[in-house]
Design a protein around this motif. Structure first.
Motif, PDB file in Angstrom:
ATOM      1  N   VAL A  29       0.845  -1.203   0.000  1.00 51.30           N
ATOM      2  CA  VAL A  29       0.000   0.000   0.000  1.00 51.30           C
ATOM      3  C   VAL A  29       0.883   1.257   0.000  1.00 51.30           C
ATOM      4  N   TYR A  30       1.963   1.224   0.778  1.00 54.16           N
ATOM      5  CA  TYR A  30       2.902   2.354   0.775  1.00 54.16           C
ATOM      6  C   TYR A  30       3.512   2.541  -0.615  1.00 54.16           C
ATOM      7  N   GLN A  31       3.881   1.431  -1.270  1.00 55.56           N
ATOM      8  CA  GLN A  31       4.431   1.521  -2.622  1.00 55.56           C
ATOM      9  C   GLN A  31       3.449   2.211  -3.571  1.00 55.56           C
ATOM     10  N   LEU A  32       2.163   1.904  -3.413  1.00 50.76           N
ATOM     11  CA  LEU A  32       1.150   2.497  -4.291  1.00 50.76           C
ATOM     12  C   LEU A  32       1.055   4.010  -4.114  1.00 50.76           C
ATOM     13  N   SER A  33       1.481   4.501  -2.958  1.00 49.47           N
ATOM     14  CA  SER A  33       1.410   5.932  -2.684  1.00 49.47           C
ATOM     15  C   SER A  33       2.553   6.709  -3.335  1.00 49.47           C
ATOM     16  N   LEU A  34       3.538   6.007  -3.871  1.00 55.45           N
ATOM     17  CA  LEU A  34       4.721   6.655  -4.423  1.00 55.45           C
ATOM     18  C   LEU A  34       4.572   6.899  -5.921  1.00 55.45           C
ATOM     19  N   ALA A  35       5.059   8.024  -6.374  1.00 56.08           N
ATOM     20  CA  ALA A  35       5.155   8.278  -7.810  1.00 56.08           C
ATOM     21  C   ALA A  35       6.242   7.364  -8.386  1.00 56.08           C
ATOM     22  N   PHE A  42      12.945   3.908  -4.174  1.00 57.36           N
ATOM     23  CA  PHE A  42      12.653   3.061  -3.019  1.00 57.36           C
ATOM     24  C   PHE A  42      13.128   1.629  -3.252  1.00 57.36           C
ATOM     25  N   PHE A  43      12.884   1.104  -4.454  1.00 56.22           N
ATOM     26  CA  PHE A  43      13.333  -0.248  -4.783  1.00 56.22           C
ATOM     27  C   PHE A  43      14.864  -0.338  -4.731  1.00 56.22           C
ATOM     28  N   HIS A  44      15.543   0.667  -5.239  1.00 52.95           N
ATOM     29  CA  HIS A  44      17.006   0.619  -5.239  1.00 52.95           C
ATOM     30  C   HIS A  44      17.579   0.741  -3.831  1.00 52.95           C
ATOM     31  N   VAL A  45      16.826   1.359  -2.935  1.00 50.84           N
ATOM     32  CA  VAL A  45      17.291   1.494  -1.555  1.00 50.84           C
ATOM     33  C   VAL A  45      16.973   0.248  -0.734  1.00 50.84           C
ATOM     34  N   ALA A  46      15.745  -0.275  -0.852  1.00 50.42           N
ATOM     35  CA  ALA A  46      15.285  -1.341   0.044  1.00 50.42           C
ATOM     36  C   ALA A  46      15.314  -2.731  -0.566  1.00 50.42           C
ATOM     37  N   ALA A  47      15.417  -2.836  -1.884  1.00 55.34           N
ATOM     38  CA  ALA A  47      15.518  -4.152  -2.520  1.00 55.34           C
ATOM     39  C   ALA A  47      16.980  -4.590  -2.572  1.00 55.34           C
ATOM     40  N   MET A  48      17.207  -5.863  -2.826  1.00 57.97           N
ATOM     41  CA  MET A  48      18.564  -6.387  -2.965  1.00 57.97           C
ATOM     42  C   MET A  48      19.022  -6.172  -4.406  1.00 57.97           C
ATOM     43  N   VAL A  49      20.029  -5.307  -4.565  1.00 59.56           N
ATOM     44  CA  VAL A  49      20.608  -5.053  -5.881  1.00 59.56           C
ATOM     45  C   VAL A  49      21.926  -5.831  -5.943  1.00 59.56           C
ATOM     46  N   PRO A  50      22.008  -6.869  -6.773  1.00 58.77           N
ATOM     47  CA  PRO A  50      23.186  -7.749  -6.748  1.00 58.77           C
ATOM     48  C   PRO A  50      24.529  -7.023  -6.863  1.00 58.77           C
TER      49      PRO A  50
END
Length: 228
Positions: A29-35, A42-50
């Protein structure tokens, strides 16, 4: 094949499974609030980037990269990605929590997810594409389930051309077929260039197969096979 439910009773209320379910939905739901630019950041900060985990590209954000092995488990690339993961968590997670207990189950879940992410990283160490989702942790649950409840009946939705029917399949058949499918696509995806969130055209097959194996190993170590 899509599981609808299993027929295993549980003796405790699966609070951790409920909590994980709610947490994943809340983050989505928080992701849906983001442009879109904010979401990509957000993905580059909180996801695993190999490549960030490997140290072969600049790290975006303030989080130590190893933490993303855990935070990435609560991110999803879309509604269907989330819905599929939550369906499997809802069906299989409560029985594993029942056998391990709340604390061990949470350790098991997060451990499977982190090690599954490392399996994905190992085969894509220079990739700059964020890898995310609860799939690796839930694959671990499935790996544990096939050991502990191999003959449990899983009500399964099976499309047959234009028709859809249901079958009662033993867990070893349903989950065994799923694992072989993930393993096949894992090897088939080697060297394939991808452009969506994860390897293999958007699906982290190595995380799936790796998580399944980790769950089958880690579960018994935490007392999965104890007798009542």
């Amino acid at each position: 094949m899509v599981p609808l439910r299993d027929n295993n009773p549980i003796s405790i209320t699966p609070y951790v499974t409920y909590g994980l379910f709610i947490a994943n939905i809340a983050v989505f739901v928080y992701q849906l609030s983001l442009a879109k630019p904010q979401l990509e950041q957000f993905f580059h900060v909180a996801a695993m980037v190999p490549c960030e985990l490997s140290g072969s590209c600049p790290v975006i954000g303030q989080l130590p990269e190893w933490i993303t092995l855990f935070t990435s488990q609560f991110l999803h690339g879309g509604f269907l990605h989330l819905a599929g993961n939550m369906l499997f968590l809802w069906i299989f997670g409560n029985n594993i929590e029942d056998r391990l207990g709340h604390i061990k189950y949470l350790i098991f879940y997060l451990g499977c997810g982190a090690l599954a992410a490392l399996a994905q990283w190992f085969f894509s160490q220079n990739s700059g594409i964020p890898s995310l989702g609860a799939s690796g942790a839930i694959a671990g649950i499935m790996g544990a389930y096939i050991l502990r409840f191999p003959h449990a009946k899983v009500l399964t939705l099976v499309p047959l051309g234009f028709f859809i029917t249901t079958f009662q399949l033993p867990a070893y058949l349903f989950l065994g077929f799923w694992f072989l499918q993930q393993a096949f696509f894992s090897f088939a995806s080697l060297g394939v260039r991808t452009n969506v969130g994860m390897e293999g055209g958007g699906i982290a097959y190595w995380a799936h197969a790796g998580g399944f194996v980790v769950g089958a190993v880690l579960g018994p170590m935490l007392g999965l096979m104890r007798r009542d």
